[in-house]
Design a protein around this motif. Structure first.
Motif, PDB file in Angstrom:
ATOM      1  N   LYS A  76       0.663  -1.557   0.014  1.00 23.07           N
ATOM      2  CA  LYS A  76      -0.199  -0.188   0.033  1.00 23.07           C
ATOM      3  C   LYS A  76       1.427   1.072   0.150  1.00 23.07           C
ATOM      4  CE  LYS A  76      -4.035   0.997   2.507  1.00 23.07           C
ATOM      5  NZ  LYS A  76      -5.461   1.075   3.355  1.00 23.07           N
ATOM      6  N   PRO A  77       0.341   2.301  -0.761  1.00 28.45           N
ATOM      7  CA  PRO A  77       1.380   3.076  -0.929  1.00 28.45           C
ATOM      8  C   PRO A  77       1.352   3.812   0.494  1.00 28.45           C
ATOM      9  CG  PRO A  77      -0.364   3.944  -2.210  1.00 28.45           C
ATOM     10  CD  PRO A  77      -0.650   2.563  -1.521  1.00 28.45           C
ATOM     11  N   VAL A  78       2.566   4.617   0.905  1.00 27.80           N
ATOM     12  CA  VAL A  78       3.374   4.640   2.044  1.00 27.80           C
ATOM     13  C   VAL A  78       3.066   6.414   2.321  1.00 27.80           C
ATOM     14  CG1 VAL A  78       5.867   4.725   3.747  1.00 27.80           C
ATOM     15  CG2 VAL A  78       5.537   3.333   1.958  1.00 27.80           C
ATOM     16  N   ILE A  79       2.542   6.629   4.177  1.00 30.87           N
ATOM     17  CA  ILE A  79       1.981   7.860   4.192  1.00 30.87           C
ATOM     18  C   ILE A  79       3.599   8.306   5.098  1.00 30.87           C
ATOM     19  CG2 ILE A  79       0.902   9.628   4.899  1.00 30.87           C
ATOM     20  CD1 ILE A  79      -1.593   7.511   4.308  1.00 30.87           C
ATOM     21  N   GLU A  80       4.570   9.695   4.802  1.00 27.81           N
ATOM     22  CA  GLU A  80       4.926  10.219   5.570  1.00 27.81           C
ATOM     23  C   GLU A  80       4.816  10.828   5.902  1.00 27.81           C
ATOM     24  OE1 GLU A  80       8.071   8.626   5.680  1.00 27.81           O
ATOM     25  OE2 GLU A  80       7.679   7.110   4.174  1.00 27.81           O
ATOM     26  N   PRO A  81       5.240  11.117   7.597  1.00 31.31           N
ATOM     27  CA  PRO A  81       4.792  12.553   8.247  1.00 31.31           C
ATOM     28  C   PRO A  81       5.193  13.442   7.386  1.00 31.31           C
ATOM     29  CG  PRO A  81       5.191  10.521   9.658  1.00 31.31           C
ATOM     30  CD  PRO A  81       5.712   9.978   8.664  1.00 31.31           C
ATOM     31  N   LYS A  82       4.265  15.220   7.824  1.00 34.39           N
ATOM     32  CA  LYS A  82       4.648  15.736   7.712  1.00 34.39           C
ATOM     33  C   LYS A  82       4.627  16.627   8.148  1.00 34.39           C
ATOM     34  CE  LYS A  82       5.332  14.504   2.434  1.00 34.39           C
ATOM     35  NZ  LYS A  82       4.929  15.028   0.807  1.00 34.39           N
ATOM     36  N   GLY A  83       4.852  17.655   8.058  1.00 29.60           N
ATOM     37  CA  GLY A  83       4.392  19.201   9.444  1.00 29.60           C
ATOM     38  C   GLY A  83       4.452  18.634  10.051  1.00 29.60           C
ATOM     39  N   PHE A  84       5.599  18.341  11.190  1.00 35.26           N
ATOM     40  CA  PHE A  84       5.280  18.535  12.424  1.00 35.26           C
ATOM     41  C   PHE A  84       4.783  19.401  13.435  1.00 35.26           C
ATOM     42  CE2 PHE A  84       7.229  18.468  16.969  1.00 35.26           C
ATOM     43  CZ  PHE A  84       7.345  17.357  17.095  1.00 35.26           C
TER      44      PHE A  84
ATOM     45  N   VAL B 209       3.823   2.811  26.147  1.00 37.47           N
ATOM     46  CA  VAL B 209       3.817   3.851  25.040  1.00 37.47           C
ATOM     47  C   VAL B 209       4.303   5.315  25.229  1.00 37.47           C
ATOM     48  CG1 VAL B 209       2.388   5.223  23.622  1.00 37.47           C
ATOM     49  CG2 VAL B 209       2.187   2.579  23.298  1.00 37.47           C
ATOM     50  N   THR B 210       4.868   5.812  25.411  1.00 39.38           N
ATOM     51  CA  THR B 210       6.026   6.717  25.642  1.00 39.38           C
ATOM     52  C   THR B 210       5.244   7.959  25.657  1.00 39.38           C
ATOM     53  OG1 THR B 210       8.072   7.147  25.171  1.00 39.38           O
ATOM     54  CG2 THR B 210       7.598   5.929  27.004  1.00 39.38           C
ATOM     55  N   TYR B 211       5.481   8.705  24.268  1.00 37.43           N
ATOM     56  CA  TYR B 211       4.345   9.451  23.466  1.00 37.43           C
ATOM     57  C   TYR B 211       3.989   9.611  22.248  1.00 37.43           C
ATOM     58  CZ  TYR B 211       8.762  10.341  21.141  1.00 37.43           C
ATOM     59  OH  TYR B 211       9.982  10.466  20.327  1.00 37.43           O
ATOM     60  N   VAL B 212       3.547  10.306  21.467  1.00 40.53           N
ATOM     61  CA  VAL B 212       3.077  10.278  20.532  1.00 40.53           C
ATOM     62  C   VAL B 212       3.679  11.116  19.676  1.00 40.53           C
ATOM     63  CG1 VAL B 212       1.316   9.994  18.789  1.00 40.53           C
ATOM     64  CG2 VAL B 212       0.667   9.187  20.443  1.00 40.53           C
ATOM     65  N   GLY B 213       4.219  11.319  18.766  1.00 40.95           N
ATOM     66  CA  GLY B 213       4.429  12.434  17.666  1.00 40.95           C
ATOM     67  C   GLY B 213       3.623  12.953  16.346  1.00 40.95           C
ATOM     68  N   GLN B 214       2.766  14.473  16.744  1.00 38.37           N
ATOM     69  CA  GLN B 214       1.551  14.786  16.225  1.00 38.37           C
ATOM     70  C   GLN B 214       2.378  15.448  14.882  1.00 38.37           C
ATOM     71  OE1 GLN B 214      -0.441  12.768  16.659  1.00 38.37           O
ATOM     72  NE2 GLN B 214      -2.182  13.935  17.628  1.00 38.37           N
ATOM     73  N   TYR B 215       1.835  15.216  13.851  1.00 34.25           N
ATOM     74  CA  TYR B 215       2.321  15.907  12.203  1.00 34.25           C
ATOM     75  C   TYR B 215       1.235  16.033  11.629  1.00 34.25           C
ATOM     76  CZ  TYR B 215       6.902  13.607  13.035  1.00 34.25           C
ATOM     77  OH  TYR B 215       8.131  13.919  12.947  1.00 34.25           O
ATOM     78  N   GLU B 216       0.723  17.295  10.280  1.00 32.78           N
ATOM     79  CA  GLU B 216      -0.366  17.458  10.075  1.00 32.78           C
ATOM     80  C   GLU B 216      -1.185  16.752   9.147  1.00 32.78           C
ATOM     81  OE1 GLU B 216       1.195  20.345   7.004  1.00 32.78           O
ATOM     82  OE2 GLU B 216       1.737  22.281   8.976  1.00 32.78           O
ATOM     83  N   ASN B 217      -0.602  15.208   8.986  1.00 35.26           N
ATOM     84  CA  ASN B 217      -1.140  13.839   8.104  1.00 35.26           C
ATOM     85  C   ASN B 217      -0.906  13.039   8.900  1.00 35.26           C
ATOM     86  OD1 ASN B 217       1.726  14.340   7.949  1.00 35.26           O
ATOM     87  ND2 ASN B 217       1.332  12.954   5.528  1.00 35.26           N
ATOM     88  N   ALA B 218      -0.293  12.422  10.209  1.00 35.67           N
ATOM     89  CA  ALA B 218      -0.392  11.425  10.765  1.00 35.67           C
ATOM     90  C   ALA B 218       0.013  11.436  11.861  1.00 35.67           C
ATOM     91  CB  ALA B 218       0.652  10.516   9.755  1.00 35.67           C
TER      92      ALA B 218
ATOM     93  N   THR C  41       8.653   2.132  16.102  1.00 37.50           N
ATOM     94  CA  THR C  41       7.704   3.397  15.494  1.00 37.50           C
ATOM     95  C   THR C  41       6.483   2.946  15.097  1.00 37.50           C
ATOM     96  OG1 THR C  41       8.957   3.764  14.311  1.00 37.50           O
ATOM     97  CG2 THR C  41       9.478   4.566  15.863  1.00 37.50           C
ATOM     98  N   PHE C  42       5.094   3.442  15.000  1.00 34.75           N
ATOM     99  CA  PHE C  42       3.846   3.158  14.421  1.00 34.75           C
ATOM    100  C   PHE C  42       3.700   4.219  13.663  1.00 34.75           C
ATOM    101  CE2 PHE C  42       4.153  -0.316  17.434  1.00 34.75           C
ATOM    102  CZ  PHE C  42       3.994  -0.841  16.201  1.00 34.75           C
ATOM    103  N   ILE C  43       3.322   4.727  12.087  1.00 33.57           N
ATOM    104  CA  ILE C  43       3.082   5.244  11.289  1.00 33.57           C
ATOM    105  C   ILE C  43       1.288   5.476  11.335  1.00 33.57           C
ATOM    106  CG2 ILE C  43       2.434   6.859   9.230  1.00 33.57           C
ATOM    107  CD1 ILE C  43       5.905   6.416   8.568  1.00 33.57           C
ATOM    108  N   VAL C  44       0.130   6.213  12.134  1.00 38.18           N
ATOM    109  CA  VAL C  44      -0.720   6.256  12.254  1.00 38.18           C
ATOM    110  C   VAL C  44      -1.280   6.998  11.603  1.00 38.18           C
ATOM    111  CG1 VAL C  44      -2.914   6.269  14.028  1.00 38.18           C
ATOM    112  CG2 VAL C  44      -1.135   5.143  14.310  1.00 38.18           C
ATOM    113  N   SER C  45      -2.056   7.285  10.152  1.00 42.46           N
ATOM    114  CA  SER C  45      -3.424   8.116   9.266  1.00 42.46           C
ATOM    115  C   SER C  45      -4.512   8.211   9.374  1.00 42.46           C
ATOM    116  CB  SER C  45      -2.076   8.320   8.490  1.00 42.46           C
ATOM    117  OG  SER C  45      -2.440   6.885   7.157  1.00 42.46           O
TER     118      SER C  45
END
Length: 200
Positions: free
Chosen positions: A75-83, A102-111, A165-169
């Motif tokens: 499946k097309p990969v979503i790259e986190p953008k806009g921290f 789970v220590t923390y979650v990094g929030q980005y504009e798209n993921a 690390t897991f990328i969630v979108s």
């Protein structure tokens, strides 16, 4: 981890087989629909029989059906953008002297990027680590009506510590109070569940 762009292994293509290749695509689609996208894997006996009947190597057929079983990894990969920011979570689960957190979650504009840790005492085991059956974890998100896609991005660590690390979108909400992070352990390479799972 960015996926390398695919490069055709050769510039040659025999146009005489184009119709056959399209039929193969059509049959794969029908196979997916008929099995409701849960085909399983042919038995060893079937693989052996088909290798003789159609003059293929067994390992080749295993590879073909292995790829058909794991379409989602392409499946097309979503790259986190806009921290935007990091949100501390500090949730954990413990079993058999292994501490999952789970220590923390990094929030980005798209993921969102979920940071998952596994810690255990570095003791001498009867079975060396190099002989243990390799496993990893899948993540799913429950708690609201949003259908989240979760993809493991990578991991590593030392003898007593592993981090993933897991990328969630799409991006998770800043308020995690109504969300459940479900971690399911799987065997490699075909993501076969071990039956061990937990929620944090």
């Amino acid at each position: 981890m960015k996926r390398m762009p695919f490069e055709p292994p050769t510039e040659h293509y025999d146009e005489h087989i184009e119709a056959i290749d399209e039929q193969i695509c059509n049959l794969i689609k029908k196979r997916k629909e008929l099995s409701k996208n849960n085909p399983g894997f042919p038995t060893r006996q079937l693989i052996a029989d088909w290798s003789i009947k159609y003059n293929f190597y067994e390992d080749f057929l295993n590879s073909v059906f292995g790829h058909l079983l794991n379409e989602e990894i392409y499946k097309p990969v979503i790259e986190p953008k806009g921290f935007l920011k990091n949100i501390p979570i500090l949730k954990s689960f413990e079993k058999d002297d292994v501490f999952y957190s789970v220590t923390y979650v990094g929030q980005y504009e798209n993921a969102s990027v979920v940071h998952f840790n596994i810690d255990r005492e570095d003791v001498d085991d009867e079975m060396p680590r190099s002989f243990r059956e390799p496993t990893f974890f899948n993540l799913s998100i429950e708690g609201n009506e949003v259908d989240y896609e979760c993809r493991i991005e990578g991991g590593g660590g030392s003898r007593g510590h592993i981090s993933y690390t897991f990328i969630v979108s799409p991006a998770l909400p800043d308020d995690f109070s109504e969300l459940k992070l479900v971690f399911k352990q799987c065997k490699v390479p075909f993501q076969k569940p071990t039956g061990f799972e937990f929620v944090i």
